[in-house]
Write an enzyme that holds these catalytic residues in place. Structure first.
Site, PDB file in Angstrom:
ATOM      1  N   ARG A 230     -15.790  25.051  -4.696  1.00 26.07           N
ATOM      2  CA  ARG A 230     -15.599  23.667  -5.153  1.00 26.07           C
ATOM      3  C   ARG A 230     -14.276  23.601  -5.919  1.00 26.07           C
ATOM      4  O   ARG A 230     -13.948  24.501  -6.689  1.00 26.07           O
ATOM      5  CB  ARG A 230     -16.744  23.222  -6.074  1.00 26.07           C
ATOM      6  CG  ARG A 230     -18.025  22.834  -5.338  1.00 26.07           C
ATOM      7  CD  ARG A 230     -17.846  21.568  -4.479  1.00 26.07           C
ATOM      8  NE  ARG A 230     -19.072  21.215  -3.778  1.00 26.07           N
ATOM      9  CZ  ARG A 230     -19.398  21.586  -2.541  1.00 26.07           C
ATOM     10  NH1 ARG A 230     -18.573  22.350  -1.839  1.00 26.07           N
ATOM     11  NH2 ARG A 230     -20.525  21.192  -1.982  1.00 26.07           N
ATOM     12  N   ASP A 254      -9.547  25.767   0.187  1.00 24.43           N
ATOM     13  CA  ASP A 254     -10.262  24.888   1.124  1.00 24.43           C
ATOM     14  C   ASP A 254     -10.812  23.677   0.377  1.00 24.43           C
ATOM     15  O   ASP A 254     -11.302  22.739   0.988  1.00 24.43           O
ATOM     16  CB  ASP A 254     -11.409  25.655   1.795  1.00 24.43           C
ATOM     17  CG  ASP A 254     -12.108  24.803   2.847  1.00 24.43           C
ATOM     18  OD1 ASP A 254     -11.401  24.282   3.740  1.00 24.43           O
ATOM     19  OD2 ASP A 254     -13.339  24.628   2.767  1.00 24.43           O
ATOM     20  N   GLU A 259     -10.037  16.251  -4.460  1.00 26.72           N
ATOM     21  CA  GLU A 259     -10.032  16.124  -3.002  1.00 26.72           C
ATOM     22  C   GLU A 259     -10.659  14.834  -2.498  1.00 26.72           C
ATOM     23  O   GLU A 259     -10.341  14.363  -1.411  1.00 26.72           O
ATOM     24  CB  GLU A 259     -10.732  17.322  -2.353  1.00 26.72           C
ATOM     25  CG  GLU A 259     -12.235  17.365  -2.587  1.00 26.72           C
ATOM     26  CD  GLU A 259     -12.906  18.533  -1.877  1.00 26.72           C
ATOM     27  OE1 GLU A 259     -12.377  19.653  -1.968  1.00 26.72           O
ATOM     28  OE2 GLU A 259     -13.953  18.311  -1.247  1.00 26.72           O
ATOM     29  N   HIS A 291     -11.394  21.113   3.162  1.00 26.09           N
ATOM     30  CA  HIS A 291     -12.843  21.331   3.026  1.00 26.09           C
ATOM     31  C   HIS A 291     -13.471  21.522   4.408  1.00 26.09           C
ATOM     32  O   HIS A 291     -14.417  20.828   4.772  1.00 26.09           O
ATOM     33  CB  HIS A 291     -13.508  20.170   2.276  1.00 26.09           C
ATOM     34  CG  HIS A 291     -14.767  20.578   1.563  1.00 26.09           C
ATOM     35  ND1 HIS A 291     -15.099  20.124   0.314  1.00 26.09           N
ATOM     36  CD2 HIS A 291     -15.780  21.409   1.926  1.00 26.09           C
ATOM     37  CE1 HIS A 291     -16.262  20.636  -0.053  1.00 26.09           C
ATOM     38  NE2 HIS A 291     -16.705  21.425   0.921  1.00 26.09           N
TER      39      HIS A 291
HETATM   40  P1  NAD Z   1     -25.862  30.195  -3.479  1.00 23.39           P
HETATM   41  O1  NAD Z   1     -26.653  29.305  -4.366  1.00 23.39           O
HETATM   42  O2  NAD Z   1     -26.560  31.019  -2.449  1.00 23.39           O
HETATM   43  O3  NAD Z   1     -24.979  31.200  -4.367  1.00 23.39           O
HETATM   44  C1  NAD Z   1     -24.302  30.808  -5.530  1.00 23.39           C
HETATM   45  C2  NAD Z   1     -24.237  32.017  -6.445  1.00 23.39           C
HETATM   46  O4  NAD Z   1     -23.463  31.646  -7.598  1.00 23.39           O
HETATM   47  C3  NAD Z   1     -25.618  32.472  -6.952  1.00 23.39           C
HETATM   48  O5  NAD Z   1     -25.772  33.865  -6.774  1.00 23.39           O
HETATM   49  C4  NAD Z   1     -25.600  32.101  -8.428  1.00 23.39           C
HETATM   50  O6  NAD Z   1     -26.346  32.988  -9.229  1.00 23.39           O
HETATM   51  C5  NAD Z   1     -24.110  32.195  -8.738  1.00 23.39           C
HETATM   52  N1  NAD Z   1     -23.747  31.513  -9.961  1.00 23.39           N
HETATM   53  C6  NAD Z   1     -24.309  30.422 -10.541  1.00 23.39           C
HETATM   54  N2  NAD Z   1     -23.701  30.142 -11.708  1.00 23.39           N
HETATM   55  C7  NAD Z   1     -22.734  31.081 -11.867  1.00 23.39           C
HETATM   56  C8  NAD Z   1     -21.783  31.332 -12.885  1.00 23.39           C
HETATM   57  N3  NAD Z   1     -21.721  30.560 -13.976  1.00 23.39           N
HETATM   58  N4  NAD Z   1     -20.954  32.381 -12.731  1.00 23.39           N
HETATM   59  C9  NAD Z   1     -21.036  33.187 -11.632  1.00 23.39           C
HETATM   60  N5  NAD Z   1     -21.926  32.998 -10.646  1.00 23.39           N
HETATM   61  C10 NAD Z   1     -22.760  31.952 -10.766  1.00 23.39           C
HETATM   62  O7  NAD Z   1     -24.772  29.259  -2.815  1.00 23.39           O
HETATM   63  P2  NAD Z   1     -23.941  29.539  -1.479  1.00 23.39           P
HETATM   64  O8  NAD Z   1     -24.677  28.973  -0.319  1.00 23.39           O
HETATM   65  O9  NAD Z   1     -23.504  30.954  -1.447  1.00 23.39           O
HETATM   66  O10 NAD Z   1     -22.689  28.572  -1.722  1.00 23.39           O
HETATM   67  C11 NAD Z   1     -21.739  28.841  -2.741  1.00 23.39           C
HETATM   68  C12 NAD Z   1     -20.878  27.619  -2.937  1.00 23.39           C
HETATM   69  O11 NAD Z   1     -20.085  27.409  -1.757  1.00 23.39           O
HETATM   70  C13 NAD Z   1     -21.666  26.305  -3.082  1.00 23.39           C
HETATM   71  O12 NAD Z   1     -21.980  26.058  -4.414  1.00 23.39           O
HETATM   72  C14 NAD Z   1     -20.721  25.268  -2.548  1.00 23.39           C
HETATM   73  O13 NAD Z   1     -20.035  24.700  -3.648  1.00 23.39           O
HETATM   74  C15 NAD Z   1     -19.731  26.054  -1.700  1.00 23.39           C
HETATM   75  N6  NAD Z   1     -19.729  25.646  -0.280  1.00 23.39           N
HETATM   76  C16 NAD Z   1     -18.544  25.292   0.277  1.00 23.39           C
HETATM   77  C17 NAD Z   1     -18.497  24.929   1.622  1.00 23.39           C
HETATM   78  C18 NAD Z   1     -17.189  24.556   2.279  1.00 23.39           C
HETATM   79  O14 NAD Z   1     -17.191  23.999   3.389  1.00 23.39           O
HETATM   80  N7  NAD Z   1     -16.049  24.855   1.681  1.00 23.39           N
HETATM   81  C19 NAD Z   1     -19.667  24.909   2.372  1.00 23.39           C
HETATM   82  C20 NAD Z   1     -20.865  25.294   1.769  1.00 23.39           C
HETATM   83  C21 NAD Z   1     -20.894  25.654   0.435  1.00 23.39           C
END
Ligand code: NAD
Length: 349
Positions: A230, A254, A259, A291
């Protein structure tokens, strides 16, 4: 047939939703993002489908509630754009928790490889019959230390990809994964030791601007930073300065803090107002993608599939498997949690 207002609809969304719909719903495809100005388009609909850059604030929630709409289906995983406190008791919010961690992890590696091996520059050069190699030198990823912040679904896939390249992977997560072969270090250690840093945590109050001038100053000179999570995880102005000061060697973005004003739209015939973005895009060692990390056929199919299933569950009065609220979001699920007892985060009076 239930009518669903589908905001920020793009051709690639329509393809999969229409293919998998089986005449269950009548979609009202709306090109605009959902916000206070566009919420009126949902009038007469029974539900809403929204996306990452829609602004689901108190005003939008109240407007939907007054139209009798009780279901908001997010066709994405992240949900930092929703005022959950305002939604509680008015709007059930469902999402797609996982659609293809591979899509995002693979795009992350694509950004890293392109930046390091200067593919974006080579592509432009050879199209102009310039076959010079000067300025295209990269480095071996093998043996380099990569720091992963957030080791959830996407982070774990990306860790496996990096290990495949023979990289030394270190990681930080607020809630470290159990039974995984991951070398966790403190956040400060990760900043100090990494040649490359990749962000895979959600945007929360704690992670907002996790990359800022202070954390950047701890990093190795020439560090690469990749963000497919994000935009607001990075303080953009601080990153721009660090790239200009040659502290940061390259950045693959990305996602971008502001954005929602520009991504997913074509500004190729305009002058964009966002000066920081304009400067970042112009730098030779920055690649910005709009994105798009999620954008694979597999992910789009899974998104449509789960979103339709989420709507089916709501309209059939079944347990909302993928509902979230501010209690679930905080991770503090109480003993008398309504979701556990009723299958819904809240029940209408
Ligand atoms: P997920 O929930 O499986 O994993 C997120 C991880 O971050 C978890 O292990 C959690 O414990 C950790 N976390 C939470 N707070 C934290 C902190 N303060 N410090 C460090 N780690 C922390 O999520 P995911 O499916 O792996 O997705 C991750 C991120 O990717 C999403 O939050 C989303 O913002 C982003 N995303 C982007 C796209 C894109 O197209 N660019 C698509 C999907 C998701």
């Amino acid at each position: 047939m239930k009518k669903i207002a589908f905001y920020d609809a793009k051709p690639y969304d329509k393809d999969w939703f229409d293919e998998l719909n089986n005449s269950r719903y009548k979609f009202k495809y709306i090109e605009y993002k959902l916000n206070s100005d566009t919420v009126q388009f949902a009038k007469g609909c029974d539900g809403v489908i929204a996306f990452v850059n829609d602004e689901i604030n108190n005003e939008v929630i109240n407007a939907l509630h007054s139209m009798g709409i009780e279901i908001l289906a997010m066709r994405c995983a992240g949900y930092n754009n929703i005022d959950f406190k305002a939604a509680f008791g008015k709007l059930h919010v469902v999402r797609v928790p996982s659609y293809s961690p591979n899509a995002v992890a693979e795009h992350t590696m694509a950004l890293l490889l392109s930046l390091n091996r200067k593919i974006h520059k080579a592509y432009n050069r050879t199209r102009d019959y310039n076959f010079s190699l000067t300025g295209l030198t990269g480095f071996d990823l093998f043996g380099k230390t990569i720091g992963i912040i957030g080791t959830g679904k996407i982070g774990q896939v990306f860790i496996d990809i990096c290990k495949g390249f023979g990289m030394n992977v270190i990681a930080y997560d607020l809630y470290p994964a159990k039974d995984m072969d991951i070398n966790y270090v403190s956040l400060d250690e990760l900043f100090k030791q990494s040649d490359i840093i990749s962000l895979h945590c959600p945007l929360t109050d704690q992670t907002h601007h996790i990359i800022n001038s202070e954390s950047l100053s701890m990093m190795k000179d020439g560090v690469y930073i990749i963000n497919t999570s994000r935009g607001a995880l990075i303080e953009s102005e601080a990153l721009l300065k660090a790239i200009r000061d040659k502290k940061v060697g390259a950045a693959g973005l990305d996602v971008y803090e502001e954005e929602s004003e520009v991504f997913y739209e074509d500004f190729s015939n305009s002058i964009i107002d966002d000066e920081i973005l304009a400067q970042l895009v112009a730098l030779p060692n920055v690649i910005v993608t709009s994105h798009q990390a999620f954008l694979t056929n597999e992910a789009l199919k899974n998104i449509a599939d789960t979103t339709l299933k989420n709507l089916d569950q709501f309209f059939a009065g079944e347990t909302l498997e993928n509902e979230i609220c501010y209690h679930c979001d905080s991770g503090k699920v109480e003993e008398n949690c309504s979701k556990v007892q009723t299958g819904y985060c809240w029940i209408s009076e």
